[in-house]
Design a protein around this motif. Sequence first.
Motif, PDB file in Angstrom:
ATOM      1  N   GLU A  81       4.040 -20.572   6.350  1.00 48.50           N
ATOM      2  CA  GLU A  81       2.571 -20.554   6.501  1.00 48.50           C
ATOM      3  C   GLU A  81       1.849 -20.997   5.242  1.00 48.50           C
ATOM      4  O   GLU A  81       0.897 -21.770   5.291  1.00 48.50           O
ATOM      5  N   THR A  82       2.305 -20.507   4.084  1.00 51.94           N
ATOM      6  CA  THR A  82       1.588 -20.821   2.841  1.00 51.94           C
ATOM      7  C   THR A  82       2.022 -22.168   2.270  1.00 51.94           C
ATOM      8  O   THR A  82       1.254 -22.809   1.552  1.00 51.94           O
ATOM      9  N   GLY A  83       3.254 -22.585   2.570  1.00 54.38           N
ATOM     10  CA  GLY A  83       3.776 -23.829   2.003  1.00 54.38           C
ATOM     11  C   GLY A  83       4.028 -23.708   0.502  1.00 54.38           C
ATOM     12  O   GLY A  83       4.233 -24.705  -0.187  1.00 54.38           O
ATOM     13  N   GLU A  84       4.029 -22.465   0.006  1.00 58.24           N
ATOM     14  CA  GLU A  84       4.225 -22.273  -1.433  1.00 58.24           C
ATOM     15  C   GLU A  84       5.691 -22.422  -1.838  1.00 58.24           C
ATOM     16  O   GLU A  84       6.596 -22.236  -1.024  1.00 58.24           O
ATOM     17  N   HIS A  85       5.887 -22.719  -3.114  1.00 63.32           N
ATOM     18  CA  HIS A  85       7.248 -22.785  -3.665  1.00 63.32           C
ATOM     19  C   HIS A  85       7.875 -21.389  -3.532  1.00 63.32           C
ATOM     20  O   HIS A  85       7.195 -20.382  -3.812  1.00 63.32           O
ATOM     21  N   PRO A  86       9.148 -21.292  -3.134  1.00 62.48           N
ATOM     22  CA  PRO A  86       9.783 -19.972  -2.985  1.00 62.48           C
ATOM     23  C   PRO A  86       9.711 -19.135  -4.270  1.00 62.48           C
ATOM     24  O   PRO A  86       9.614 -17.900  -4.214  1.00 62.48           O
ATOM     25  N   GLY A  87       9.734 -19.819  -5.417  1.00 62.41           N
ATOM     26  CA  GLY A  87       9.654 -19.091  -6.700  1.00 62.41           C
ATOM     27  C   GLY A  87       8.339 -18.341  -6.862  1.00 62.41           C
ATOM     28  O   GLY A  87       8.291 -17.297  -7.519  1.00 62.41           O
ATOM     29  N   VAL A  88       7.265 -18.867  -6.263  1.00 61.93           N
ATOM     30  CA  VAL A  88       5.948 -18.201  -6.365  1.00 61.93           C
ATOM     31  C   VAL A  88       6.002 -16.860  -5.633  1.00 61.93           C
ATOM     32  O   VAL A  88       5.529 -15.831  -6.134  1.00 61.93           O
ATOM     33  N   LEU A  89       6.629 -16.877  -4.449  1.00 62.31           N
ATOM     34  CA  LEU A  89       6.755 -15.626  -3.684  1.00 62.31           C
ATOM     35  C   LEU A  89       7.641 -14.636  -4.443  1.00 62.31           C
ATOM     36  O   LEU A  89       7.306 -13.450  -4.569  1.00 62.31           O
ATOM     37  N   LYS A  90       8.756 -15.139  -4.952  1.00 65.52           N
ATOM     38  CA  LYS A  90       9.659 -14.264  -5.733  1.00 65.52           C
ATOM     39  C   LYS A  90       8.912 -13.633  -6.905  1.00 65.52           C
ATOM     40  O   LYS A  90       8.959 -12.418  -7.106  1.00 65.52           O
ATOM     41  N   ASP A  91       8.185 -14.455  -7.649  1.00 65.24           N
ATOM     42  CA  ASP A  91       7.451 -13.944  -8.826  1.00 65.24           C
ATOM     43  C   ASP A  91       6.403 -12.908  -8.435  1.00 65.24           C
ATOM     44  O   ASP A  91       6.182 -11.933  -9.145  1.00 65.24           O
ATOM     45  N   SER A  92       5.770 -13.130  -7.274  1.00 68.39           N
ATOM     46  CA  SER A  92       4.703 -12.207  -6.885  1.00 68.39           C
ATOM     47  C   SER A  92       5.254 -10.837  -6.478  1.00 68.39           C
ATOM     48  O   SER A  92       4.533  -9.852  -6.493  1.00 68.39           O
ATOM     49  N   VAL A  93       6.541 -10.781  -6.119  1.00 72.09           N
ATOM     50  CA  VAL A  93       7.146  -9.475  -5.769  1.00 72.09           C
ATOM     51  C   VAL A  93       7.655  -8.755  -7.027  1.00 72.09           C
ATOM     52  O   VAL A  93       7.766  -7.536  -7.060  1.00 72.09           O
ATOM     53  N   CYS A  94       7.944  -9.535  -8.061  1.00 72.72           N
ATOM     54  CA  CYS A  94       8.529  -8.950  -9.282  1.00 72.72           C
ATOM     55  C   CYS A  94       7.443  -8.468 -10.242  1.00 72.72           C
ATOM     56  O   CYS A  94       6.981  -9.231 -11.117  1.00 72.72           O
ATOM     57  N   SER A  95       7.028  -7.225 -10.096  1.00 76.80           N
ATOM     58  CA  SER A  95       6.013  -6.723 -11.040  1.00 76.80           C
ATOM     59  C   SER A  95       6.685  -6.401 -12.383  1.00 76.80           C
ATOM     60  O   SER A  95       7.863  -6.006 -12.418  1.00 76.80           O
ATOM     61  N   PRO A  96       5.933  -6.573 -13.476  1.00 78.15           N
ATOM     62  CA  PRO A  96       6.509  -6.352 -14.815  1.00 78.15           C
ATOM     63  C   PRO A  96       7.085  -4.933 -14.954  1.00 78.15           C
ATOM     64  O   PRO A  96       6.437  -3.955 -14.589  1.00 78.15           O
ATOM     65  N   GLY A  97       8.305  -4.880 -15.442  1.00 78.61           N
ATOM     66  CA  GLY A  97       8.958  -3.582 -15.633  1.00 78.61           C
ATOM     67  C   GLY A  97       9.368  -2.915 -14.336  1.00 78.61           C
ATOM     68  O   GLY A  97       9.769  -1.748 -14.326  1.00 78.61           O
ATOM     69  N   GLY A  98       9.271  -3.629 -13.211  1.00 79.99           N
ATOM     70  CA  GLY A  98       9.533  -3.014 -11.902  1.00 79.99           C
ATOM     71  C   GLY A  98      10.993  -3.081 -11.474  1.00 79.99           C
ATOM     72  O   GLY A  98      11.872  -3.525 -12.230  1.00 79.99           O
ATOM     73  N   SER A  99      11.229  -2.636 -10.251  1.00 76.92           N
ATOM     74  CA  SER A  99      12.610  -2.568  -9.757  1.00 76.92           C
ATOM     75  C   SER A  99      13.110  -3.928  -9.238  1.00 76.92           C
ATOM     76  O   SER A  99      14.296  -4.237  -9.358  1.00 76.92           O
ATOM     77  N   THR A 100      12.196  -4.759  -8.655  1.00 80.81           N
ATOM     78  CA  THR A 100      12.660  -6.017  -8.054  1.00 80.81           C
ATOM     79  C   THR A 100      13.297  -6.930  -9.096  1.00 80.81           C
ATOM     80  O   THR A 100      14.349  -7.536  -8.843  1.00 80.81           O
ATOM     81  N   ILE A 101      12.681  -7.005 -10.287  1.00 80.66           N
ATOM     82  CA  ILE A 101      13.224  -7.906 -11.318  1.00 80.66           C
ATOM     83  C   ILE A 101      14.621  -7.433 -11.769  1.00 80.66           C
ATOM     84  O   ILE A 101      15.465  -8.247 -12.159  1.00 80.66           O
ATOM     85  N   GLN A 102      14.858  -6.125 -11.663  1.00 83.03           N
ATOM     86  CA  GLN A 102      16.201  -5.623 -11.988  1.00 83.03           C
ATOM     87  C   GLN A 102      17.210  -6.110 -10.938  1.00 83.03           C
ATOM     88  O   GLN A 102      18.351  -6.454 -11.267  1.00 83.03           O
ATOM     89  N   GLY A 103      16.770  -6.141  -9.677  1.00 81.48           N
ATOM     90  CA  GLY A 103      17.636  -6.686  -8.613  1.00 81.48           C
ATOM     91  C   GLY A 103      17.882  -8.167  -8.821  1.00 81.48           C
ATOM     92  O   GLY A 103      19.008  -8.649  -8.652  1.00 81.48           O
ATOM     93  N   VAL A 104      16.820  -8.899  -9.222  1.00 79.73           N
ATOM     94  CA  VAL A 104      16.956 -10.343  -9.498  1.00 79.73           C
ATOM     95  C   VAL A 104      17.979 -10.544 -10.620  1.00 79.73           C
ATOM     96  O   VAL A 104      18.851 -11.419 -10.545  1.00 79.73           O
ATOM     97  N   ARG A 105      17.880  -9.701 -11.661  1.00 80.37           N
ATOM     98  CA  ARG A 105      18.820  -9.809 -12.797  1.00 80.37           C
ATOM     99  C   ARG A 105      20.259  -9.652 -12.306  1.00 80.37           C
ATOM    100  O   ARG A 105      21.141 -10.426 -12.688  1.00 80.37           O
ATOM    101  N   MET A 106      20.489  -8.678 -11.435  1.00 80.64           N
ATOM    102  CA  MET A 106      21.858  -8.443 -10.931  1.00 80.64           C
ATOM    103  C   MET A 106      22.342  -9.615 -10.085  1.00 80.64           C
ATOM    104  O   MET A 106      23.519 -10.003 -10.149  1.00 80.64           O
ATOM    105  N   LEU A 107      21.433 -10.189  -9.267  1.00 81.73           N
ATOM    106  CA  LEU A 107      21.834 -11.344  -8.433  1.00 81.73           C
ATOM    107  C   LEU A 107      22.204 -12.528  -9.314  1.00 81.73           C
ATOM    108  O   LEU A 107      23.207 -13.213  -9.058  1.00 81.73           O
TER     109      LEU A 107
END
Length: 262
Positions: A215-241
């Motif tokens: 729907e948005t046609g946005e780059h997938p990285g934009v969506l990923k970044d918007s879920v990863c809040s600073p110091g949050g849990s998602t970025i820790q999951g990204v680090r592990m992946l």
Amino acid sequence: MKTIGFIGTGNMGGALAKAAFRSHKADAILLANRTRTKAEKLAEIVNGTVVDNKEVARKADYIFLGIEPQGVEELLEEIMPVLDQRKDRYVIVSMMAGNPLAKLEKHFGKVPIIRITPNMPTAVGSGVSLYVTNDQVTKEENEYFYQLMEPSGLVEESDEATMAHAGGVKGCGPAFAAMFVEALADGAVAVGLPREKAYRYAAQMLKGTAEMLLETGEHPGVLKDSVCSPGGSTIQGVRMLEQSGFRAAVINAVIATFEKKF
Ligand SMILES: NC(=O)c1ccc[n+]([C@@H]2O[C@H](COP(=O)([O-])OP(=O)(O)OC[C@H]3O[C@@H](n4cnc5c(N)ncnc54)[C@H](OP(=O)(O)O)[C@@H]3O)[C@@H](O)[C@H]2O)c1
């Protein structure tokens, strides 16, 4: 009046027959399958008529081939004498993997031929199907075919090189996506979520993410970044992946499917 015939009404043949039915463009649907009961069950859904292979070859304006590629020689022996007798126009539609137009023309001669590559989610109307036509297919036949297939999901006219390059993503991708859902759910079960909920939430999450990207046609990285809040849990999951080589594993999987020789 267009009669649409299917020889082989398994997963893919059945899915495309359902799309043809939902398009309201088919005046009659003929279904032939080695195991007749399968065609009979489908006939109830698509208001079709169960016939044999020869009857499809004799009567259908569009003859869909939904059998396994290794069965084509035997089928040709059965239906070519019937097709050779026809004086009217008909279009062969092949969904058989590994059968490019040149090979299909060797089988059927210089008649109108369309090659389509559907994928599993076509069965629920959310597929990705690319198709190519040979030079015998008219503009009208092409347009009609597109309308017939439209209810199966995304349908795009393409070329055979693009079909080959897209195969790993759209054809094999559902298997990879299902593995991802399974793995997400295993993780959730490990921390205490009941399995049934874990599969359901993971699948819905994948669907929603895909819908957002489309729907948005946005780059997938934009969506990923918007879920990863600073110091949050998602970025820790990204680090592990990243540490586990997630991206490289996916890239290599897609390349491996492309390099597989039949
Ligand atoms: N699955 C995919 O994701 C996918 C994607 C793109 C293209 N394709 C292609 O689509 C085709 C069908 O695949 P599928 O996954 O739908 O396989 P499938 O579910 O096994 O369906 C094949 C069907 O063809 C029937 N059949 C076999 N030989 C026949 C014959 N001589 N006359 C009449 N019916 C015959 C089989 O009957 P029975 O009921 O007796 O077994 C079966 O119902 C294959 O060529 C495949 O390469 C598949």
